[in-house]
Design a protein around this motif. Structure first.
Motif, PDB file in Angstrom:
ATOM      1  N   LEU A  39       0.830  -1.206   0.000  1.00  0.00           N
ATOM      2  CA  LEU A  39       0.000   0.000   0.000  1.00  0.00           C
ATOM      3  C   LEU A  39       0.863   1.254   0.000  1.00  0.00           C
ATOM      4  O   LEU A  39       1.814   1.356   0.760  1.00  0.00           O
ATOM      5  N   LYS A  40       0.503   2.201  -0.847  1.00  0.00           N
ATOM      6  CA  LYS A  40       1.147   3.517  -0.850  1.00  0.00           C
ATOM      7  C   LYS A  40       0.118   4.502  -0.322  1.00  0.00           C
ATOM      8  O   LYS A  40      -0.791   4.910  -1.031  1.00  0.00           O
ATOM      9  N   ARG A  41       0.277   4.856   0.938  1.00  0.00           N
ATOM     10  CA  ARG A  41      -0.682   5.718   1.617  1.00  0.00           C
ATOM     11  C   ARG A  41      -0.317   7.190   1.448  1.00  0.00           C
ATOM     12  O   ARG A  41       0.844   7.518   1.233  1.00  0.00           O
ATOM     13  N   ALA A  44      -1.645  11.167   5.441  1.00  0.00           N
ATOM     14  CA  ALA A  44      -2.524  10.865   6.574  1.00  0.00           C
ATOM     15  C   ALA A  44      -2.668   9.360   6.794  1.00  0.00           C
ATOM     16  O   ALA A  44      -3.428   8.929   7.651  1.00  0.00           O
ATOM     17  N   GLY A  45      -1.956   8.547   5.990  1.00  0.00           N
ATOM     18  CA  GLY A  45      -2.029   7.102   6.131  1.00  0.00           C
ATOM     19  C   GLY A  45      -3.205   6.470   5.420  1.00  0.00           C
ATOM     20  O   GLY A  45      -3.586   5.342   5.733  1.00  0.00           O
ATOM     21  N   LEU A  46      -3.791   7.189   4.445  1.00  0.00           N
ATOM     22  CA  LEU A  46      -5.003   6.723   3.781  1.00  0.00           C
ATOM     23  C   LEU A  46      -4.772   6.361   2.319  1.00  0.00           C
ATOM     24  O   LEU A  46      -3.855   6.886   1.680  1.00  0.00           O
ATOM     25  N   VAL A  47      -5.635   5.483   1.819  1.00  0.00           N
ATOM     26  CA  VAL A  47      -5.649   5.062   0.418  1.00  0.00           C
ATOM     27  C   VAL A  47      -7.055   5.308  -0.120  1.00  0.00           C
ATOM     28  O   VAL A  47      -8.049   5.040   0.574  1.00  0.00           O
ATOM     29  N   ALA A  48      -7.146   5.835  -1.341  1.00  0.00           N
ATOM     30  CA  ALA A  48      -8.443   6.054  -1.974  1.00  0.00           C
ATOM     31  C   ALA A  48      -9.084   4.711  -2.308  1.00  0.00           C
ATOM     32  O   ALA A  48      -8.416   3.801  -2.794  1.00  0.00           O
ATOM     33  N   ALA A  49     -10.387   4.607  -2.058  1.00  0.00           N
ATOM     34  CA  ALA A  49     -11.141   3.394  -2.365  1.00  0.00           C
ATOM     35  C   ALA A  49     -12.292   3.756  -3.295  1.00  0.00           C
ATOM     36  O   ALA A  49     -13.228   4.448  -2.899  1.00  0.00           O
ATOM     37  N   ILE A  50     -12.188   3.312  -4.540  1.00  0.00           N
ATOM     38  CA  ILE A  50     -13.239   3.526  -5.533  1.00  0.00           C
ATOM     39  C   ILE A  50     -14.260   2.416  -5.335  1.00  0.00           C
ATOM     40  O   ILE A  50     -13.911   1.234  -5.331  1.00  0.00           O
ATOM     41  N   ASP A 108      -4.637  -1.360  -7.066  1.00  0.00           N
ATOM     42  CA  ASP A 108      -4.142  -0.962  -8.386  1.00  0.00           C
ATOM     43  C   ASP A 108      -2.636  -1.203  -8.503  1.00  0.00           C
ATOM     44  O   ASP A 108      -1.967  -1.531  -7.525  1.00  0.00           O
ATOM     45  N   CYS A 109      -2.120  -1.016  -9.712  1.00  0.00           N
ATOM     46  CA  CYS A 109      -0.725  -1.350 -10.019  1.00  0.00           C
ATOM     47  C   CYS A 109       0.275  -0.519  -9.232  1.00  0.00           C
ATOM     48  O   CYS A 109       1.395  -0.971  -8.989  1.00  0.00           O
ATOM     49  N   GLY A 111      -0.388   0.666  -6.108  1.00  0.00           N
ATOM     50  CA  GLY A 111      -0.613   0.450  -4.684  1.00  0.00           C
ATOM     51  C   GLY A 111      -1.244   1.631  -3.975  1.00  0.00           C
ATOM     52  O   GLY A 111      -1.324   1.640  -2.751  1.00  0.00           O
ATOM     53  N   ASP A 112      -1.702   2.644  -4.758  1.00  0.00           N
ATOM     54  CA  ASP A 112      -2.247   3.833  -4.101  1.00  0.00           C
ATOM     55  C   ASP A 112      -3.752   3.996  -4.249  1.00  0.00           C
ATOM     56  O   ASP A 112      -4.304   5.042  -3.889  1.00  0.00           O
ATOM     57  N   ALA A 113      -4.431   2.983  -4.763  1.00  0.00           N
ATOM     58  CA  ALA A 113      -5.889   3.036  -4.876  1.00  0.00           C
ATOM     59  C   ALA A 113      -6.456   1.618  -4.825  1.00  0.00           C
ATOM     60  O   ALA A 113      -5.819   0.659  -5.270  1.00  0.00           O
ATOM     61  N   LEU A 114      -7.649   1.531  -4.292  1.00  0.00           N
ATOM     62  CA  LEU A 114      -8.365   0.256  -4.203  1.00  0.00           C
ATOM     63  C   LEU A 114      -9.612   0.329  -5.074  1.00  0.00           C
ATOM     64  O   LEU A 114     -10.230   1.391  -5.193  1.00  0.00           O
ATOM     65  N   LEU A 115      -9.986  -0.792  -5.659  1.00  0.00           N
ATOM     66  CA  LEU A 115     -11.265  -0.924  -6.339  1.00  0.00           C
ATOM     67  C   LEU A 115     -12.073  -1.934  -5.541  1.00  0.00           C
ATOM     68  O   LEU A 115     -11.701  -3.101  -5.446  1.00  0.00           O
ATOM     69  N   VAL A 116     -13.148  -1.455  -4.936  1.00  0.00           N
ATOM     70  CA  VAL A 116     -14.011  -2.314  -4.127  1.00  0.00           C
ATOM     71  C   VAL A 116     -15.310  -2.484  -4.884  1.00  0.00           C
ATOM     72  O   VAL A 116     -16.059  -1.528  -5.087  1.00  0.00           O
ATOM     73  N   ARG A 117     -15.562  -3.709  -5.343  1.00  0.00           N
ATOM     74  CA  ARG A 117     -16.802  -4.010  -6.066  1.00  0.00           C
ATOM     75  C   ARG A 117     -17.800  -4.516  -5.033  1.00  0.00           C
ATOM     76  O   ARG A 117     -17.481  -5.383  -4.224  1.00  0.00           O
ATOM     77  N   VAL A 118     -19.000  -3.913  -5.071  1.00  0.00           N
ATOM     78  CA  VAL A 118     -19.997  -4.166  -4.030  1.00  0.00           C
ATOM     79  C   VAL A 118     -21.359  -4.447  -4.628  1.00  0.00           C
ATOM     80  O   VAL A 118     -21.617  -4.161  -5.795  1.00  0.00           O
ATOM     81  N   ASP A 119     -22.232  -4.977  -3.789  1.00  0.00           N
ATOM     82  CA  ASP A 119     -23.659  -5.005  -4.078  1.00  0.00           C
ATOM     83  C   ASP A 119     -24.249  -3.904  -3.211  1.00  0.00           C
ATOM     84  O   ASP A 119     -24.328  -4.035  -1.983  1.00  0.00           O
ATOM     85  N   GLN A 120     -24.613  -2.786  -3.838  1.00  0.00           N
ATOM     86  CA  GLN A 120     -25.117  -1.605  -3.136  1.00  0.00           C
ATOM     87  C   GLN A 120     -26.608  -1.731  -2.889  1.00  0.00           C
ATOM     88  O   GLN A 120     -27.377  -2.000  -3.800  1.00  0.00           O
TER      89      GLN A 120
END
Length: 146
Positions: A39-41, A44-50, A108-109, A111-120
């Motif tokens: 993870l590349k934070r 503030a120690g945070l990563v973006a989550a799409i 992601d490639c 390490g600075d973003a996440l893709l979270v696929r959900v059932d909304q």
């Protein structure tokens, strides 16, 4: 069921020997060491989550996660974020009923973003719209393949 706020530990920022860029290291990360290291934070120690609807590919929102929020998301089947304004964890849907059930999580490639696929369930946006992008289109010149 309400998510209680959790005391925060401040991340440590260290220079990376290889690139000279800063790497944020979370003390006592609950994540597997390999994932925590990937993870590349931000500072503030945070990563973006799409957040994306799993069956329609609709982009619903963007939130922020630290190691603990990601750990909760990976281990509970529900999406947990870290609120930058309130400085606490919150699980989507606990107060609104608009729950996000996790279907998959990818890093992601870079390490600075996440893709979270959900059932909304219901609206994803705190304004009550299906997505945080509904009715918010900007004028833009569109391109075409030649």
């Amino acid at each position: 069921m309400s998510e209680q706020s959790t005391p925060l530990s401040r991340p440590t920022v260290m220079p990376s020997a290889a690139s000279g860029a800063e790497t944020v290291v979370e003390p006592g990360s609950p994540l597997p060491q390999e994932l925590a290291a990937a993870l590349k934070r931000d500072s503030a120690g945070l990563v973006a989550a799409i957040i994306q609807q799993f069956d329609t590919d609709e982009v619903l929102m963007l939130g922020w996660m630290d190691d603990e929020a990601l750990h909760r998301t990976l281990t509970t089947g529900r999406v947990t974020f870290f609120s930058r304004s309130r400085q606490e964890y919150w699980r989507k849907g606990d107060t609104s009923g608009h729950v996000q059930f996790v279907k998959s999580v990818a890093l992601d490639c870079d390490g600075d973003a996440l893709l979270v696929r959900v059932d909304q369930v219901g609206a994803a946006c705190h304004t009550g719209t299906r997505t945080c992008f509904d009715g918010r289109s900007l004028a833009a010149v569109t391109g075409e393949r030649l």
